[in-house]
Design an enzyme around this catalytic site. Sequence first.
Site, PDB file in Angstrom:
ATOM      1  N   GLY A  37     -32.664  15.954 -23.950  1.00 15.78           N
ATOM      2  CA  GLY A  37     -31.980  17.107 -24.524  1.00 15.78           C
ATOM      3  C   GLY A  37     -32.956  18.241 -24.800  1.00 15.78           C
ATOM      4  N   GLN A  38     -32.474  19.281 -25.473  1.00 12.32           N
ATOM      5  CA  GLN A  38     -33.307  20.464 -25.732  1.00 12.32           C
ATOM      6  C   GLN A  38     -34.565  20.113 -26.536  1.00 12.32           C
ATOM      7  OE1 GLN A  38     -31.548  24.524 -26.250  1.00 12.32           O
ATOM      8  NE2 GLN A  38     -29.873  23.365 -27.165  1.00 12.32           N
TER       9      GLN A  38
ATOM     10  N   ASP B 217     -29.867   2.413 -25.712  1.00  9.95           N
ATOM     11  CA  ASP B 217     -28.560   2.668 -26.321  1.00  9.95           C
ATOM     12  C   ASP B 217     -28.708   2.568 -27.839  1.00  9.95           C
ATOM     13  OD1 ASP B 217     -25.976   2.782 -27.205  1.00  9.95           O
ATOM     14  OD2 ASP B 217     -25.293   0.953 -26.197  1.00  9.95           O
TER      15      ASP B 217
ATOM     16  N   ALA C 123     -27.718  13.203 -30.419  1.00 15.74           N
ATOM     17  CA  ALA C 123     -26.539  13.509 -31.240  1.00 15.74           C
ATOM     18  C   ALA C 123     -25.403  13.976 -30.344  1.00 15.74           C
ATOM     19  CB  ALA C 123     -26.858  14.601 -32.255  1.00 15.74           C
TER      20      ALA C 123
ATOM     21  N   THR D  87     -23.314  17.075 -29.953  1.00 14.09           N
ATOM     22  CA  THR D  87     -23.522  18.445 -30.423  1.00 14.09           C
ATOM     23  C   THR D  87     -22.427  19.422 -29.978  1.00 14.09           C
ATOM     24  OG1 THR D  87     -24.935  18.877 -28.503  1.00 14.09           O
ATOM     25  CG2 THR D  87     -26.030  18.179 -30.543  1.00 14.09           C
TER      26      THR D  87
ATOM     27  N   THR E   3     -28.290  19.406 -39.258  1.00 12.53           N
ATOM     28  CA  THR E   3     -27.782  20.726 -38.888  1.00 12.53           C
ATOM     29  C   THR E   3     -27.331  21.570 -40.077  1.00 12.53           C
ATOM     30  OG1 THR E   3     -25.959  21.802 -37.665  1.00 12.53           O
ATOM     31  CG2 THR E   3     -25.529  19.638 -38.537  1.00 12.53           C
TER      32      THR E   3
ATOM     33  N   TYR F  32     -17.916  17.831 -36.538  1.00 12.03           N
ATOM     34  CA  TYR F  32     -19.343  17.777 -36.203  1.00 12.03           C
ATOM     35  C   TYR F  32     -20.193  17.769 -37.473  1.00 12.03           C
ATOM     36  CZ  TYR F  32     -23.974  19.457 -34.867  1.00 12.03           C
ATOM     37  OH  TYR F  32     -25.335  19.623 -34.737  1.00 12.03           O
TER      38      TYR F  32
ATOM     39  N   LYS G 256     -22.423  14.629 -39.090  1.00 12.80           N
ATOM     40  CA  LYS G 256     -23.867  14.795 -39.296  1.00 12.80           C
ATOM     41  C   LYS G 256     -24.232  14.542 -40.759  1.00 12.80           C
ATOM     42  CE  LYS G 256     -26.648  16.012 -36.711  1.00 12.80           C
ATOM     43  NZ  LYS G 256     -27.573  15.204 -35.879  1.00 12.80           N
TER      44      LYS G 256
ATOM     45  N   TRP H 160     -28.752  26.843 -34.803  1.00 19.65           N
ATOM     46  CA  TRP H 160     -28.690  27.742 -33.640  1.00 19.65           C
ATOM     47  C   TRP H 160     -29.809  27.449 -32.636  1.00 19.65           C
ATOM     48  CZ3 TRP H 160     -27.027  33.377 -35.221  1.00 19.65           C
ATOM     49  CH2 TRP H 160     -25.971  33.323 -36.134  1.00 19.65           C
TER      50      TRP H 160
END
Length: 298
Positions: A10-11, A44, A68, A70, A111, A136, A140, A161
């Site tokens: 991911g990012q 997993d 997560a 997202t 988040t 979401y 979280k 963000w």
Amino acid sequence: MNILVTGANGQLGNEMRIVTKESKDHYIFTDVVEVEGQETTILDITNLDTIRKMVKDNDVKVIVNCAAWTNVDGAENPEKYELVELLNAKAPENLAIAIKEVGGLLVHISTDYVFGGDPYNTPCKEDQKGTPTGVYGLTKLHGEEAIQNTGVDYLIFRTAWLYSEFGKNFVKTMLNLTATKPQLQVVFDQVGTPTYAYDLAKAIYDIIENRKFEGNTGIYHYSNEGVCSWFDFTKMIAEIAGNKECDIQPCHSDEFPSPVKRPAFSVLDKTKVKVTFGIKVPYWTDSLKICMKNLMKA
């Protein structure tokens, strides 16, 4: 020290790959799928026994959980509730249990969406009550609570963000739209702070590499410095890219019907993370310029 990173494709996971290349520690990057050109161990995190085996077989002392669900709008689909809760709450609890059993540390990413239900206009602090407005944010928050209830040593970083050179994100979307559309409407009544995933990864890396986490466990806030609306964010993206032909206009959130009410003000107070770890947080436009320079030369 052996460190396990989840959600490595991911990012934030991809940025962790970059910032840890010179580390004295050994990083194991895991995800549920493999990506061509990336060394990834399949794991997993919804299966506690699988995590336990991975931790014990590899003598893991720290887990950095970048995994997560997202998709904020997608989380509102009733058919997805169970899966979102599994990924955002149960999986972090599994990681916490497994690493606690070996006396290790869990670093977990949360988040700004844990806030938003109460009206306020001052930056959110770590001890502020969570008031999520959607599934979401709620899941979280459940993840944070589940981690704390295990008694594990943890660092929870709430961020906001998030964008990067990787995957789908607001910057890449608006870079394309401001280059191809004659006009755009973007909401101006949702205020927060963009966060370059590289900056967050670098902060996490510094804390682990220099063992700053010892005696400093708890919840922290990390986003870039400054404040803007999604409208301001878009205007800056277009300006840096030189996309002058697109007429970008502000609009209200209710002009774009959404299955979830997003926080109107979710600026995070970063005093604690800066004072505790001696971290200098970059200003949001400075980091945006770096990321966009990388994107535009790619």
